[in-house]
Design an enzyme around this catalytic site. Structure first.
Site, mmCIF file in Angstrom:
data_model
loop_
_atom_site.group_PDB
_atom_site.id
_atom_site.type_symbol
_atom_site.label_atom_id
_atom_site.label_comp_id
_atom_site.label_asym_id
_atom_site.label_seq_id
_atom_site.Cartn_x
_atom_site.Cartn_y
_atom_site.Cartn_z
ATOM 1 N N GLU B 49 20.272 -32.276 -22.885
ATOM 2 C CA GLU B 49 20.100 -32.285 -21.095
ATOM 3 C C GLU B 49 21.221 -31.967 -20.893
ATOM 4 O O GLU B 49 22.602 -32.276 -21.344
ATOM 5 C CB GLU B 49 19.823 -33.754 -20.920
ATOM 6 C CG GLU B 49 18.187 -33.638 -20.648
ATOM 7 C CD GLU B 49 17.927 -35.104 -19.761
ATOM 8 O OE1 GLU B 49 16.795 -35.351 -19.618
ATOM 9 O OE2 GLU B 49 18.597 -35.787 -19.116
ATOM 10 N N ASP B 60 24.975 -39.280 -9.320
ATOM 11 C CA ASP B 60 25.700 -38.861 -9.216
ATOM 12 C C ASP B 60 27.179 -40.357 -9.250
ATOM 13 O O ASP B 60 26.600 -40.139 -8.451
ATOM 14 C CB ASP B 60 26.214 -37.853 -10.586
ATOM 15 C CG ASP B 60 25.133 -37.190 -11.289
ATOM 16 O OD1 ASP B 60 24.502 -37.867 -12.325
ATOM 17 O OD2 ASP B 60 24.474 -36.152 -11.087
#
Lengths: 410, 267
Positions: B49, B60
């Site tokens: 990824e 995040d």
């Protein structure tokens, strides 16, 4: 005037946006991470239910009258109008609300919703600190824990509001990431929400974010426009010719505009922050100089670079220093129903001083953008025309910024 | 059959769990990324990824936020990430690459333009954090036509209805976010994950890869038992950050961590 306008929430007849999933044409929607989908659908359900709940609306109505101090008056700024020599300038005095700005109309509403939903913890983002103060205020009153995220740049330039929030018992968290202003505070509040979804209610302060926020905040702020309609009729016998309001995220503007959307004879002018000037690139005017994209849960006009990265914005006023704008404004712009213009830092300062010296009203720097534009516009219109400006907040919070800018030592 | 599906089926037949590392493209510098991808494959990565840096990474935690900032300081962009994938493909035609990021850079490039380029350079899957299926009706058919897998996230509070929907619309695998929080959080509860994965299995036959909170060989082994594999992101990105300028140290640290995870997954 009694407050029958306060919670009379039926939609205007022909304009009925957003659609069920929160779209205003191509704008709006729900663009969030999966963990937020459930709390957002719970919020949407609660919002639609309580906005039809008589008991809830009666409580909101009571709070708006007795706690916020509504209705706020409309004032005919005769000296300012005379000085400009054109249209008559009227001011919707949202600066006279409890906590000093329009923001509290929304926080009172959302806090009542939080309470109904059984949430015990409130979070908020803030730029100028007005929304943070308004949130800390209602949290204190309802005995709810309150955490406010604020970019560290804004913490420095809006110190009086930081102190107010702390005194009210809120925890103010300075945000150090990105540009350290409002957009980063929003990012951080979203991160908190995703971590504490079970007990936390996120009170967004503007008509941005994922659906239902743009619609919900608008509906709580629309009391401004509903009152204005009645008051202007009483004072002048008809609707104003032009509405003027500053636009950062756009909550005070949509609050004023919304009830007039179907009154096509009423022009609507939203005023963005041109900062150092649109041509310099140092501004906060996505509707004037940006393009559509997706940020903070919705599709709208954004200030971004050619790669889709959000770029830093600039405005003398922290409350307008935001790279996006509510999706309904994006739609009103594209559809041509509202018109968006911009005012520079310098022009806003002129508006600030004019209103202060001619009318004895110290406006917030955000609202000073609307004042400055209305002054320009007035000179182009006949004396029997009326301009209604949303004076969205008072300027006490800005005196340090102004002293520094103008070299005034205290 | 897509490269992702083929890879995961092979693993399943071999009775092995997938190891899926995440790094942010361009962190700490653009030159690091492609060599790191190759090294990670050597260390046992099954799928990579690749994070597309975004100015406002709302989902995040601080570690990946800072990685985004470092990458953006080097002017990394979605366009350049695609070029990195092209470069990676010169030497590796087998390992699937999934781009993970936020929607706005994709909107900015234009959906069709993005999909065409992604196909051309050899991207296998797209994971867009802030694009739930409800808002993906325009992009999905384009991805489908190009044979690129849309990877959706599932969360601890996803309803049955949504799980079923994502089982239907998703391709390749589903990414189960093991906890309510941002990337790099540490309040993982294995019992909760196990219960939820059981629920998800009843509603979809897509492979389930579990991410968020996978820190070391032990958590990787424990978590992998509950699904079809693990995604490890912040732990790797943290190593890259600690190594600072010393990119050979960064390379060694992330391959060491991945090798240890590979070993514990195979045990």
């Amino acid at each position: 005037m009694r407050s029958k306008a306060l919670t009379n929430l039926e939609l205007t007849e022909s304009y009925n946006l957003p659609d069920q999933r929160g779209h205003f044409g191509p704008y709006g929607g729900v663009f969030v991470a999966e963990t937020l989908m459930l709390p957002i659908s719970e919020l949407t359900e609660a919002y639609y239910r309580y906005m039809k709940d008589k008991e809830f609306l009666a409580e909101l109505d009571y709070d708006l009258q007795h706690y916020v101090g509504r209705p706020s008056p409309i004032y005919h700024a005769e000296r300012l109008s005379r000085e400009m020599g054109g249209a008559q300038i009227f001011l919707k005095r949202e600066d006279l609300n409890h906590t000093g700005a329009h923001k509290v109309n929304n926080t009172v509403g959302q806090a009542l919703l939080a309470k109904r939903m059984g949430k015990t913890r409130i979070i908020a983002e803030t730029g100028a600190g007005q929304h943070g103060v308004a949130t800390a205020t209602v949290a204190a009153r309802l005995g709810l824990e309150c955490v406010v995220y604020m970019g560290s740049v804004d913490v420095a330039r809006q110190a009086p509001n930081v102190l107010r929030m702390k005194l009210l018992g809120a925890k103010v968290v300075p945000v150090e990431s990105g540009s350290k202003t409002l957009k980063d505070a929003l990012n951080e509040a979203m991160r908190d929400w995703v971590t504490n979804v079970d007990n936390t209610f996120y009170i967004i302060g503007t008509v941005a974010g994922p659906h239902p926020y743009p619609a919900m905040v608008r509906d709580f702020q629309a009391v401004i426009g509903r009152e204005s309609k009645e008051q202007m009729l009483e004072m002048t016998g008809h609707n104003p010719d032009v509405l003027v309001a500053c636009v950062g995220g756009g909550s005070n503007a949509i609050g004023l505009f919304y009830p007039f959307i179907d009154d096509h004879e009423v022009a609507m002018h939203g005023v963005e922050a041109a900062g150092d000037g649109i041509a310099t690139g140092r501004h906060s005017a996505p509707l004037s100089a940006g393009r559509p994209g997706v940020l903070h849960g919705n599709r709208t006009y954004l200030m971004e670079d050619e790669d889709g990265e959000i770029i830093e914005t600039h405005s003398i006023s922290a409350g307008l220093d935001y790279p996006g704008v509510g999706p309904e404004h994006a739609w009103l712009k594209d559809s041509g129903r509202a018109h968006y213009v911009s005012i520079t830092d310098d022009e806003a300062m002129q508006g600030f001083h004019a209103l202060t010296r001619l009318e004895g009203i110290i406006p917030a720097l955000e609202s000073s953008h609307a004042i400055a534009y209305a002054m320009k516009l007035a000179t182009t219109l006949a004396k029997d025309k009326t301009i209604l400006v949303n004076l969205s907040g008072r300027g006490d919070k800005d005196i340090n910024t102004i002293a520094a800018r103008e070299g005034i030592s205290l | 059959m897509s490269r992702i599906t083929k890879t995961l089926e092979n693993l399943k037949q071999a009775g092995r769990k997938a190891l899926i590392p995440f790094i942010t493209a361009g962190d700490p510098s653009p030159a690091f990324t492609v060599p790191a991808m190759h090294e990670m494959v050597k260390a046992g990565a099954d799928i990579i990824e690749l994070g597309v840096p975004f100015s406002d990474p709302m989902a995040d935690g601080p570690v990946i936020q800072r990685a985004s900032e470092r990458a953006l300081a080097h002017k990394m962009s979605l366009r350049k990430v695609l070029e990195l994938v092209r470069e990676f493909r010169l030497q590796d035609d087998a390992t699937p690459v999934v781009l993970m990021g936020y929607l706005n850079p994709v909107e900015s490039l234009g959906y069709q333009n993005f999909v065409d380029k992604a196909k051309e350079v050899g991207v296998d899957g797209i994971l867009t954090v802030d694009m739930p299926p409800e808002e993906s009706s325009e992009l999905l058919p384009m991805l489908d036509k190009a044979g690129i897998d849309p990877i959706f996230l599932l969360a601890p509070n996803s309803t049955e209805e949504r799980i079923a929907k994502m089982g239907q619309l998703g391709r390749g695998y589903l990414y189960y976010v093991s906890l309510k929080g941002v990337t790099g959080a540490s309040h993982l509860n294995l019992g909760d994950v196990e219960r939820k994965i059981k629920e998800i299995r009843k509603l979809t036959s897509l492979p389930i890869e579990i991410g968020f909170g996978v820190k070391n060989a032990e958590t990787a082994a424990a978590v992998s038992k509950l699904g079809d594999g693990v995604v490890v992101g912040s732990a790797l990105v943290g190593k890259i950050e600690s190594a600072g300028e010393d990119t050979s140290l960064a390379l060694r640290d992330i391959t060491d961590l991945l090798s240890s995870m590979r070993k514990s997954l195979n045990a």
